[in-house]
Design an enzyme around this catalytic site. Structure first.
Site, PDB file in Angstrom:
ATOM      1  N   TYR A 141       0.812  -1.224   0.000  1.00 18.37           N
ATOM      2  CA  TYR A 141       0.000   0.000   0.000  1.00 18.37           C
ATOM      3  C   TYR A 141       0.843   1.271   0.000  1.00 18.37           C
ATOM      4  O   TYR A 141       0.306   2.371  -0.115  1.00 18.37           O
ATOM      5  CB  TYR A 141      -0.905   0.033   1.238  1.00 18.37           C
ATOM      6  N   HIS A 179      -4.513   6.070  -1.427  1.00 21.05           N
ATOM      7  CA  HIS A 179      -5.099   6.029  -0.085  1.00 21.05           C
ATOM      8  C   HIS A 179      -4.057   6.307   0.998  1.00 21.05           C
ATOM      9  O   HIS A 179      -4.412   6.606   2.132  1.00 21.05           O
ATOM     10  CB  HIS A 179      -5.736   4.654   0.135  1.00 21.05           C
ATOM     11  N   PHE A 206      -5.116  -0.241   9.819  1.00 26.39           N
ATOM     12  CA  PHE A 206      -5.765  -0.142   8.525  1.00 26.39           C
ATOM     13  C   PHE A 206      -6.734   1.036   8.579  1.00 26.39           C
ATOM     14  O   PHE A 206      -7.199   1.441   9.644  1.00 26.39           O
ATOM     15  CB  PHE A 206      -6.448  -1.441   8.070  1.00 26.39           C
ATOM     16  N   ASN A 216      -9.842   1.844   7.951  1.00 32.94           N
ATOM     17  CA  ASN A 216     -11.199   1.882   8.490  1.00 32.94           C
ATOM     18  C   ASN A 216     -11.267   1.881  10.010  1.00 32.94           C
ATOM     19  O   ASN A 216     -12.344   2.051  10.570  1.00 32.94           O
ATOM     20  CB  ASN A 216     -12.019   0.713   7.940  1.00 32.94           C
ATOM     21  N   ASN A 260     -13.830   6.347   5.092  1.00 36.26           N
ATOM     22  CA  ASN A 260     -13.974   5.443   6.238  1.00 36.26           C
ATOM     23  C   ASN A 260     -12.981   5.708   7.366  1.00 36.26           C
ATOM     24  O   ASN A 260     -13.303   5.510   8.538  1.00 36.26           O
ATOM     25  CB  ASN A 260     -13.900   3.990   5.784  1.00 36.26           C
TER      26      ASN A 260
END
EC number: 3.1.1.29
Length: 186
Positions: A14, A19, A64, A66, A112
């Site tokens: 990631y 993001h 993470f 969320n 989120n």
């Protein structure tokens, strides 16, 4: 003392995704000040910088995206940092790539990570820097935000990361409303 949280997802796959632009901003600050990252007991990585005599705790939640609030709230409590001294940096689909917007309050806007933070700090009234990543022309948003920036967008996103880091450094000595007015005009 200030708490600056960059939102993203942990893990190599990631690292350079849209993001993770929040992580990229706090990484830039850590790099500028040559400070190491350390694993905190609050499920995040932290680094401490001093800007103009003001200590700033940089954080990258390891929860993470969320569940970002699960890291942020305990750090606020541990360091006794009031909500007005917190800045959250995150990706925004509704801004063009490379644009930034500073705000003192607002909804999660479908993000989120922000939903989690609002849920844990129990208010929408906190400072944030939204870094534009634009919307996909077609296809699913999830695949888009978990994709890397293409080469053509890299100069714009690098400039946005630099500008966001500059704004955070200014916040060390200047009220956020003034920083917001300065950087939202550019």
């Amino acid at each position: 003392m200030k708490l600056i949280a960059g939102l993203g997802n942990p893990g190599k796959k990631y690292e350079r995704t849209r993001h993770n632009v929040g992580f990229m901003v706090v990484d830039e600050l850590s790099f500028r000040h040559q400070t190491p990252w350390k694993k905190s007991k609050f499920n995040g990585m932290t680094s401490e910088i001093i800007v103009g005599g003001e200590k700033m705790i940089l954080v990258k939640p390891l929860t993470f995206m969320n569940a970002s609030g699960e890291c942020i709230r305990p750090l606020m409590d541990y360091y006794n940092i009031p909500i007005e001294d917190v800045v959250i940096v995150y990706d925004d689909l509704d801004l063009p790539v490379g644009k930034i917007r500073l705000r003192q309050k607002g909804s999660a806007g479908g993000h989120n990570g922000m939903k989690s933070i609002i849920q844990h700090v129990k208010t929408q009234e906190f400072n944030r820097i939204r870094v534009g990543v634009s919307r996909p022309l077609k296809g699913e948003v999830i695949n888009y935000v978990l994709g890397d920036f293409p080469k053509a967008e890299q100069p714009d996103i690098i400039a946005a990361i630099q500008k966001s880091a500059d704004a955070i450094e200014d916040f060390a000595q200047t009220p956020f409303i003034e920083v917001m007015n300065k950087y939202n005009q550019k």
